[in-house]
Scaffold this active site. Structure first.
Site, PDB file in Angstrom:
ATOM      1  N   ARG A   1     -38.310 -35.890   9.836  1.00  0.00           N
ATOM      2  CA  ARG A   1     -38.096 -36.775  10.984  1.00  0.00           C
ATOM      3  C   ARG A   1     -38.066 -38.214  10.487  1.00  0.00           C
ATOM      4  O   ARG A   1     -38.717 -38.546   9.469  1.00  0.00           O
ATOM      5  CB  ARG A   1     -39.234 -36.621  12.001  1.00  0.00           C
ATOM      6  CG  ARG A   1     -39.171 -35.365  12.821  1.00  0.00           C
ATOM      7  CD  ARG A   1     -38.106 -35.446  13.912  1.00  0.00           C
ATOM      8  NE  ARG A   1     -38.147 -34.283  14.779  1.00  0.00           N
ATOM      9  CZ  ARG A   1     -37.313 -33.240  14.695  1.00  0.00           C
ATOM     10  NH1 ARG A   1     -36.373 -33.213  13.773  1.00  0.00           N
ATOM     11  NH2 ARG A   1     -37.409 -32.228  15.543  1.00  0.00           N
TER      12      ARG A   1
ATOM     13  N   HIS B   1     -28.311 -37.027  11.525  1.00  0.00           N
ATOM     14  CA  HIS B   1     -29.155 -35.928  12.034  1.00  0.00           C
ATOM     15  C   HIS B   1     -28.332 -34.651  12.262  1.00  0.00           C
ATOM     16  O   HIS B   1     -28.261 -34.125  13.376  1.00  0.00           O
ATOM     17  CB  HIS B   1     -29.866 -36.354  13.335  1.00  0.00           C
ATOM     18  CG  HIS B   1     -31.112 -35.528  13.600  1.00  0.00           C
ATOM     19  ND1 HIS B   1     -32.226 -36.024  14.208  1.00  0.00           N
ATOM     20  CD2 HIS B   1     -31.407 -34.238  13.329  1.00  0.00           C
ATOM     21  CE1 HIS B   1     -33.145 -35.079  14.308  1.00  0.00           C
ATOM     22  NE2 HIS B   1     -32.663 -33.978  13.773  1.00  0.00           N
TER      23      HIS B   1
HETATM   24  N1  LIG Z   1     -32.860 -32.791  10.248  1.00  0.00           N
HETATM   25  C1  LIG Z   1     -32.672 -31.700  10.950  1.00  0.00           C
HETATM   26  O1  LIG Z   1     -31.546 -31.356  11.316  1.00  0.00           O
HETATM   27  C2  LIG Z   1     -33.856 -30.834  11.277  1.00  0.00           C
HETATM   28  C3  LIG Z   1     -33.630 -29.579  11.851  1.00  0.00           C
HETATM   29  C4  LIG Z   1     -34.713 -28.743  12.089  1.00  0.00           C
HETATM   30  C5  LIG Z   1     -35.989 -29.178  11.781  1.00  0.00           C
HETATM   31  N2  LIG Z   1     -36.177 -30.402  11.241  1.00  0.00           N
HETATM   32  C6  LIG Z   1     -37.534 -30.862  10.904  1.00  0.00           C
HETATM   33  O2  LIG Z   1     -38.093 -29.996   9.935  1.00  0.00           O
HETATM   34  C7  LIG Z   1     -39.474 -29.832  10.254  1.00  0.00           C
HETATM   35  C8  LIG Z   1     -40.029 -28.601   9.578  1.00  0.00           C
HETATM   36  O3  LIG Z   1     -39.527 -27.432  10.187  1.00  0.00           O
HETATM   37  P1  LIG Z   1     -40.168 -25.999   9.887  1.00  0.00           P
HETATM   38  O4  LIG Z   1     -39.587 -25.045  10.848  1.00  0.00           O
HETATM   39  O5  LIG Z   1     -40.085 -25.677   8.432  1.00  0.00           O
HETATM   40  O6  LIG Z   1     -41.691 -26.301  10.247  1.00  0.00           O
HETATM   41  P2  LIG Z   1     -42.942 -25.322  10.152  1.00  0.00           P
HETATM   42  O7  LIG Z   1     -42.498 -23.901   9.943  1.00  0.00           O
HETATM   43  O8  LIG Z   1     -43.823 -25.645  11.277  1.00  0.00           O
HETATM   44  O9  LIG Z   1     -43.645 -25.771   8.767  1.00  0.00           O
HETATM   45  C9  LIG Z   1     -44.244 -27.006   8.613  1.00  0.00           C
HETATM   46  C10 LIG Z   1     -44.820 -27.087   7.201  1.00  0.00           C
HETATM   47  O10 LIG Z   1     -45.384 -28.395   7.024  1.00  0.00           O
HETATM   48  C11 LIG Z   1     -46.739 -28.256   6.575  1.00  0.00           C
HETATM   49  N3  LIG Z   1     -47.569 -29.360   7.082  1.00  0.00           N
HETATM   50  C12 LIG Z   1     -47.759 -29.757   8.367  1.00  0.00           C
HETATM   51  N4  LIG Z   1     -48.622 -30.780   8.426  1.00  0.00           N
HETATM   52  C13 LIG Z   1     -48.983 -31.036   7.144  1.00  0.00           C
HETATM   53  C14 LIG Z   1     -49.863 -31.971   6.544  1.00  0.00           C
HETATM   54  N5  LIG Z   1     -50.581 -32.854   7.270  1.00  0.00           N
HETATM   55  N6  LIG Z   1     -50.005 -31.936   5.205  1.00  0.00           N
HETATM   56  C15 LIG Z   1     -49.330 -31.035   4.443  1.00  0.00           C
HETATM   57  N7  LIG Z   1     -48.478 -30.123   4.952  1.00  0.00           N
HETATM   58  C16 LIG Z   1     -48.307 -30.137   6.283  1.00  0.00           C
HETATM   59  C17 LIG Z   1     -47.211 -26.940   7.160  1.00  0.00           C
HETATM   60  O11 LIG Z   1     -48.329 -26.496   6.428  1.00  0.00           O
HETATM   61  P3  LIG Z   1     -49.008 -25.060   6.740  1.00  0.00           P
HETATM   62  O12 LIG Z   1     -48.006 -24.050   6.221  1.00  0.00           O
HETATM   63  O13 LIG Z   1     -50.234 -25.068   5.960  1.00  0.00           O
HETATM   64  O14 LIG Z   1     -49.172 -24.994   8.240  1.00  0.00           O
HETATM   65  C18 LIG Z   1     -45.951 -26.085   6.972  1.00  0.00           C
HETATM   66  O15 LIG Z   1     -45.879 -25.581   5.652  1.00  0.00           O
HETATM   67  C19 LIG Z   1     -39.467 -29.783  11.790  1.00  0.00           C
HETATM   68  O16 LIG Z   1     -40.721 -30.064  12.324  1.00  0.00           O
HETATM   69  C20 LIG Z   1     -38.457 -30.860  12.107  1.00  0.00           C
HETATM   70  O17 LIG Z   1     -39.126 -32.099  12.190  1.00  0.00           O
HETATM   71  C21 LIG Z   1     -35.144 -31.242  10.988  1.00  0.00           C
END
Ligand SMILES: NC(=O)c1ccc[n+]([C@@H]2O[C@H](COP(=O)([O-])OP(=O)(O)OC[C@H]3O[C@@H](n4cnc5c(N)ncnc54)[C@H](OP(=O)(O)O)[C@@H]3O)[C@@H](O)[C@H]2O)c1
Length: 308
Positions: free
Chosen positions: A223, A271
């Site tokens: 983000r 994005h």
């Molecule tokens: N640019 C785009 O087009 C686009 C599209 C989709 C998503 N996104 C972004 O990508 C993000 C990630 O998506 P996702 O589905 O992979 O999310 P997710 O499955 O919820 O995974 C989030 C990861 O981040 C880790 N994390 C969260 N807080 C943390 C912290 N304080 N310190 C260290 N690690 C931390 C989590 O750790 P744990 O495994 O230990 O819980 C997990 O491994 C979304 O939230 C969104 O913002 C962007």
């Protein structure tokens, strides 16, 4: 009955997919709510301000994407209302492509060869084998673990950083605040796929950039709120960072006068790294409706305390 609030996308493919997957399901599109008490599910990226005053019989809120910060940080959501996000293979594939493109570009120095071509310069830059190229993925969730696995399969030296410990074959796993310094110190190409939370806001900042080896590259598809843009520009200008690729920005659309557009060290995309498609994700919404009606646990629930 499902109510779709499609502020950012065309609802038509979703309506068609619901019709195919659950013909008996009634679907309405905001603002044609009808009787608000009949709305079981609100499907939205970020609900309208008065949504929860009007929709008091919701079984759950379904986010139109993988991240939920835009929603959790917007209007107050009833504390007991379950919130589900989409986690679908098409979206993961899209992010895999976007990340892979930028990692390969920086790894093989195409960003520098682009500049050389424009200056008609024939200079062979030093080559680094994939086995020696150290990639670091921040966030090992649905997107980050997939990117880490894909890069490890291509023989890169991959590490990941998450909140809790992880085991991914071929990936060195670091976690928590204690694991961050060592993770950064070995990372030449950093990829941020974290969710935006109170803990991760502004994490791509001066201090972090200076813990990376000099000349590192940074890729952010998490983000815009993760990256302190002034710090990024300063790190690029000082040579601490060599280049950056950004898909997300603190203000979107990125204002025309932003220095990001014209900075030679930055590649920016609007994005578009990945997007949920009805074809692949509508089934999940339908499955959640079935589960909610049967009183079963929903798929891909957001942990409201963790903020993602
Ligand atoms: N640019 C785009 O087009 C686009 C599209 C989709 C998503 N996104 C972004 O990508 C993000 C990630 O998506 P996702 O589905 O992979 O999310 P997710 O499955 O919820 O995974 C989030 C990861 O981040 C880790 N994390 C969260 N807080 C943390 C912290 N304080 N310190 C260290 N690690 C931390 C989590 O750790 P744990 O495994 O230990 O819980 C997990 O491994 C979304 O939230 C969104 O913002 C962007």
């Amino acid at each position: 009955m499902v109510l779709v609030y499609a502020s950012r996308l065309d609802p038509k493919p979703w309506l068609e997919a619901f019709g195919r997957l659950m013909p008996e399901l009634e679907v309405r599109v905001w603002p044609e709510i009808g009787n608000p008490d009949e709305v079981e599910v609100l499907l939205a990226w970020r609900p309208p301000d008065d949504a929860f005053q009007r929709l008091t019989k919701l079984r759950f809120l379904q986010v139109f994407g993988m991240g939920a910060d835009q929603l959790l940080r917007s209007i107050p959501i009833p504390p007991d209302l379950p919130i589900a996000r989409l986690v679908d293979p098409d979206q993961t594939q899209g992010m895999r492509e976007w990340v892979l493109y930028h990692v390969l570009r920086f790894h093989r120095r195409f960003h520098l060869y682009d500049r050389q071509q424009r200056a008609a310069e024939w200079v062979r830059l030093p080559h680094t084998d994939a086995q020696q190229r150290r990639i670091g993925i921040m966030g090992l969730g649905a997107l980050g673990s997939d990117a880490a696995r894909t890069l490890a399969q291509l023989n890169f030296e991959v590490a990941g950083w998450s909140r809790s410990p992880k085991e991914i074959p071929g990936v060195a796993a670091f976690h928590g605040a204690d694991g961050l310094a060592a993770f950064l110190a070995r990372t030449e190409i950093l990829v941020c796929l974290l969710p935006l939370t109170d803990q991760t806001e502004g994490i791509l900042n001066r201090d972090l950039f200076h813990r990376l080896p000099r000349g590192a590259c940074v890729i952010n598809a998490g983000r815009g709120g993760h990256c302190v843009i002034e710090d990024l520009l300063a790190a690029l200008d000082s040579g601490q960072l060599e280049a950056a690729a950004l898909d997300v920005f603190p203000t979107e659309p990125l204002p025309a006068d932003s220095p990001i557009w014209r900075h030679p060290g930055i590649t920016a995309t609007p994005h578009v790294a990945t997007i949920a498609t009805a074809r692949s994700a509508a089934g999940q919404v339908v499955e959640n409706i079935r589960r909610a009606r049967a009183g079963a646990a929903l798929l891909n629930l957001i942990d409201r305390n963790a903020g993602y």
